[in-house]
Design a protein around this motif. Structure first.
Motif, PDB file in Angstrom:
ATOM      1  N   GLU A 246      -9.183   4.760  17.095  1.00 47.29           N
ATOM      2  CA  GLU A 246      -9.102   4.313  15.706  1.00 47.29           C
ATOM      3  C   GLU A 246      -8.139   5.219  14.959  1.00 47.29           C
ATOM      4  O   GLU A 246      -8.170   6.437  15.110  1.00 47.29           O
ATOM      5  CB  GLU A 246     -10.483   4.391  15.068  1.00 47.29           C
TER       6      GLU A 246
ATOM      7  N   PHE B  45      -6.370   5.873  11.030  1.00 49.17           N
ATOM      8  CA  PHE B  45      -6.238   5.527   9.619  1.00 49.17           C
ATOM      9  C   PHE B  45      -4.777   5.741   9.272  1.00 49.17           C
ATOM     10  O   PHE B  45      -4.284   6.860   9.353  1.00 49.17           O
ATOM     11  CB  PHE B  45      -7.135   6.395   8.754  1.00 49.17           C
TER      12      PHE B  45
ATOM     13  N   SER C  94      -3.618   3.022   0.179  1.00 45.07           N
ATOM     14  CA  SER C  94      -3.769   2.287   1.428  1.00 45.07           C
ATOM     15  C   SER C  94      -4.938   2.847   2.217  1.00 45.07           C
ATOM     16  O   SER C  94      -5.093   4.055   2.335  1.00 45.07           O
ATOM     17  CB  SER C  94      -2.490   2.426   2.245  1.00 45.07           C
ATOM     18  N   SER C  95      -5.771   1.967   2.715  1.00 45.48           N
ATOM     19  CA  SER C  95      -6.849   2.426   3.582  1.00 45.48           C
ATOM     20  C   SER C  95      -6.810   1.597   4.858  1.00 45.48           C
ATOM     21  O   SER C  95      -7.822   1.106   5.317  1.00 45.48           O
ATOM     22  CB  SER C  95      -8.177   2.321   2.871  1.00 45.48           C
TER      23      SER C  95
ATOM     24  N   GLN D 234      -5.816  -4.231   6.708  1.00 44.64           N
ATOM     25  CA  GLN D 234      -5.578  -3.461   5.478  1.00 44.64           C
ATOM     26  C   GLN D 234      -5.800  -4.302   4.220  1.00 44.64           C
ATOM     27  O   GLN D 234      -5.273  -3.981   3.181  1.00 44.64           O
ATOM     28  CB  GLN D 234      -4.155  -2.918   5.492  1.00 44.64           C
TER      29      GLN D 234
ATOM     30  N   ARG E  31     -12.117   1.546   2.936  1.00 45.62           N
ATOM     31  CA  ARG E  31     -11.866   1.853   4.334  1.00 45.62           C
ATOM     32  C   ARG E  31     -13.027   1.367   5.206  1.00 45.62           C
ATOM     33  O   ARG E  31     -12.821   0.897   6.319  1.00 45.62           O
ATOM     34  CB  ARG E  31     -11.681   3.364   4.498  1.00 45.62           C
TER      35      ARG E  31
ATOM     36  N   ARG F  98     -12.639  -1.112   8.320  1.00 46.59           N
ATOM     37  CA  ARG F  98     -13.068  -0.762   9.677  1.00 46.59           C
ATOM     38  C   ARG F  98     -13.935  -1.856  10.273  1.00 46.59           C
ATOM     39  O   ARG F  98     -13.763  -2.263  11.422  1.00 46.59           O
ATOM     40  CB  ARG F  98     -13.872   0.540   9.649  1.00 46.59           C
TER      41      ARG F  98
END
Lengths: 457, 183
Positions: free
Chosen positions: B48, B50, B65-66, B82, B87, B91
């Motif tokens: 993963e 970010f 942006s997350s 996105q 976040r 996810r």
């Protein structure tokens, strides 16, 4: 910063006429598209709310205004009024620092360690210094309560800015409405203020503020995201939108004369560690700027010699790539930039699931020694009862000239010591008398004799 | 009303009070055809990321942006999400999409996305068919009525025209006649 190319601007304009303006802060067409979509959704929400009130709104002009604000660099979080912090949506307002995702990662990781603990105290006390929007304790609370039912959390947020406190109050109320458990308080206090200095500001030092609000003096966990950017870094490493729109109070520590740039950046940490000792915190989590600062803070914590273990966490501490322990057994965990320093002592080791813990008596003695009351050495030689509260008496006889004042001051100190002992003995019963702190009075010599003064702003 | 048992006939995710349906009978509705179970994702199989620019983080920049990028190591599928500002939501959504992609790869036409797609397109097709049938029928009825009206109309005002099929033509003819009259 490089200019945005004409071809990119043209491409953006073909997609949406608002996009070229948003390219300035975003630098990237996908990011700009996302921001424009969020702005549109925000405008739609505002329009719907206005319509529900029987009002009308020109959507196009509002969107145009918001896009131009964003193009001038205003953070999107201030425009939209919220920011996501972990699972929570935290309210933001200009004048208060916007919560950062990295902070959320550290807090989430701390709770991830805590929630598997075998025995947490039934009443866990969390002290958050420099709370800002109140995001850190609120996320801690949210994460802990979703994992455990057997713990009651008492939260205290401390900040010096009234704006921040107002916003934190709003956020806490909202969180309490959605999950009415535990206790939450906020007080205004200045963390870096020396409690013995003459005060002219309107915020009290933390210890006095705790005492005045009738709050307990001991806290289990201390977390803080203090201002940590040094003045030179402020001008070189922060982005324009941070410099132009976020409060400098929350970013750069106050300047004190005869102090280097790095020292000013680190200004809060010695004071925070002292507070951690005074409130007998078992776990301390402090956010830092980078690895160098993290190592300086870890060194300070190590020098205080009350902690059983110290760790440096990177931006993603949940990824278990543990670097070999460096200087003073400080291990660096995770991936990315170094983001926070974790220290623990006594029962904190068991809560975090760490192996290194010292016996309760050793821990208490070490804590006691760190105040400088006892010589470092074997505890049995240090006196018959080293655990008794001790007070700073003048050990050397005062000089002739100072005798009357020193005499009066000693008398006051003795009296307040007796009161303090009385209070200590009452602690178990829950009867707390609200009387001034021992150090609250002092005497000065004036033309008409001695004068008693109260040490209060 | 209070005697009748109230039934919630909606899946658990729709729990807002506005969405409660109340049945007239106590017979539970037949469950929809069960979909194949979602494949489980193991954290060890995932990388993963970010996505945000390199450089200092923390207080020094405020990111909007997350974006989340997930890579599934065994299959090599990469998913980026996105769309939201949260976040956590990004996810979750990235994981969901990754699951769907893996399932499509494993099951092909039997995957739940394909089944759902077929259901939706089937419904759409039958709705379209129904719509077409309805308008055809309506059109026939209207046509008949208008033909009758048209004949009457034509018979009344315009003597020369015998065969008028639709209302439009009648109007246009009428307009033309008016204009001629004005001239």
């Amino acid at each position: 910063m490089p200019r945005i190319g004409n071809s990119l601007l043209r491409k953006a304009h073909a997609l949406d006429p608002f996009l070229p303006a948003l390219l300035a802060p975003c630098r990237d067409i996908h990011a700009a598209q996302n921001e424009l979509r969020w702005l549109r959704q925000h405008v739609d929400r505002v329009a719907k709310a206005r319509r529900a009130r029987g009002d009308t709104l020109a959507k196009g002009s509002l969107l145009r205004q918001l896009v131009s604000e964003r193009a001038s660099g205003k953070p999107l979080q201030y425009i939209l009024g919220t920011e996501y912090f972990g699972d929570l949506e935290i309210r933001c307002r200009s004048g208060v620092l916007i919560p950062r995702q990295d902070t959320a990662a550290s807090v989430t990781n701390l709770v991830r360690l805590l929630r598997d603990a075998q025995k947490l105290p039934p009443e866990l006390r969390l002290l958050d210094l420099c709370t800002g929007t109140g995001c850190v304790p609120l996320l801690f609370r949210h994460e802990l309560y979703t994992a455990r039912d057997d713990v009651d959390l008492h939260i205290l947020g401390v900040d010096v800015s009234p704006k921040a406190l107002k916003l934190a109050h709003y956020n806490m109320q909202r969180a309490h409405r959605s999950m009415p458990r535990g206790k939450m308080r906020l007080i205004r206090a200045d963390v870096v203020l020396n409690p013995f200095a003459d005060q002219d500001g309107d915020a009290l030092p933390l210890k006095v503020a705790l005492n005045h609000s009738g709050l307990p003096p001991f806290w289990d966990i201390l977390v803080s995201n203090p201002p940590y950017i040094s003045p030179s870094n402020y001008w070189t490493t922060t982005t324009r939108s941070v410099r132009g729109y976020e409060p400098k109070l929350a970013l750069v520590p106050p300047s004190i004369a005869s102090q280097s740039d790095t020292e000013q950046g680190d200004l809060f940490y010695p004071r925070l560690l002292e507070i951690a000792r005074d409130v007998e915190a078992k776990i301390v989590l402090l956010e830092v700027a980078d690895l160098d600062q993290a190592q300086r803070v870890a060194q300070r914590a190590h020098n205080l010699s009350i902690f059983d273990g110290i760790e440096i966490w990177r931006e993603r501490p949940d990824i278990n790539t543990q670097a070999p322990a460096g200087v003073d057994n400080v291990s660096i965990i995770g991936e990315g930039n170094a983001r926070s320093v974790l220290c623990w002592r006594g029962a904190g080791a068991a809560w975090l699931g760490k192996a290194t813990a010292s016996a309760g008596r050793d821990d208490a003695l070490r804590l006691f020694r760190s105040y400088g009351h006892l010589p470092h050495g074997d505890a049995s030689q240090a006196g018959t009862s080293p655990m008794e509260p001790q007070f700073d008496w003048p050990t050397t006889p005062p000089s002739e000239q100072d005798l009357p004042m020193a005499f009066h001051n000693a008398r006051i100190a003795r009296r307040s010591r007796d009161r303090f002992r009385e209070r200590l003995s009452r602690r178990g019963t829950g009867l707390w008398t609200d009387h001034p702190y021992p150090e609250d009075y002092y005497f000065i010599r004036t033309s008409f004799g001695l004068q008693k003064r109260r040490r209060k702003p | 009303m209070s005697i009748l048992p109230r039934l919630r006939l909606l899946p658990s995710h729709a729990s807002t009070p506005f969405n409660i349906l109340r049945a007239f009978t106590t017979t539970p509705p037949l469950p929809a055809k069960s979909l194949p179970p979602r494949p489980t994702l193991h954290d060890a199989d995932l990388i993963e990321k970010f996505l945000h620019g390199s450089g200092p983080g923390g207080q020094k920049i405020n990111k909007t942006s997350s974006a989340v990028q997930l890579k599934h190591i065994p299959t090599g599928i990469v998913v980026k999400y996105q769309d939201t500002r949260s976040r956590t939501v990004n996810r979750k959504m990235a994981r969901k999409i990754l699951q769907e992609k893996i399932e499509e790869m494993e099951l092909g036409e039997g995957a739940r996305t394909r089944i759902k797609q077929r259901e939706v397109s089937g419904k759409k097709r039958s709705a379209e068919k129904k719509r077409r049938r309805k308008y055809r029928k309506l059109g026939e009825v209207e046509g008949e009525r208008e033909r009758e009206e048209g004949i009457e109309y034509g018979g009344g005002e315009l003597d020369g025209i015998n065969e008028v099929e639709g209302a439009k033509e009648v109007e246009s003819v009428g307009d033309g006649a008016k204009k001629e009259g004005e001239k």
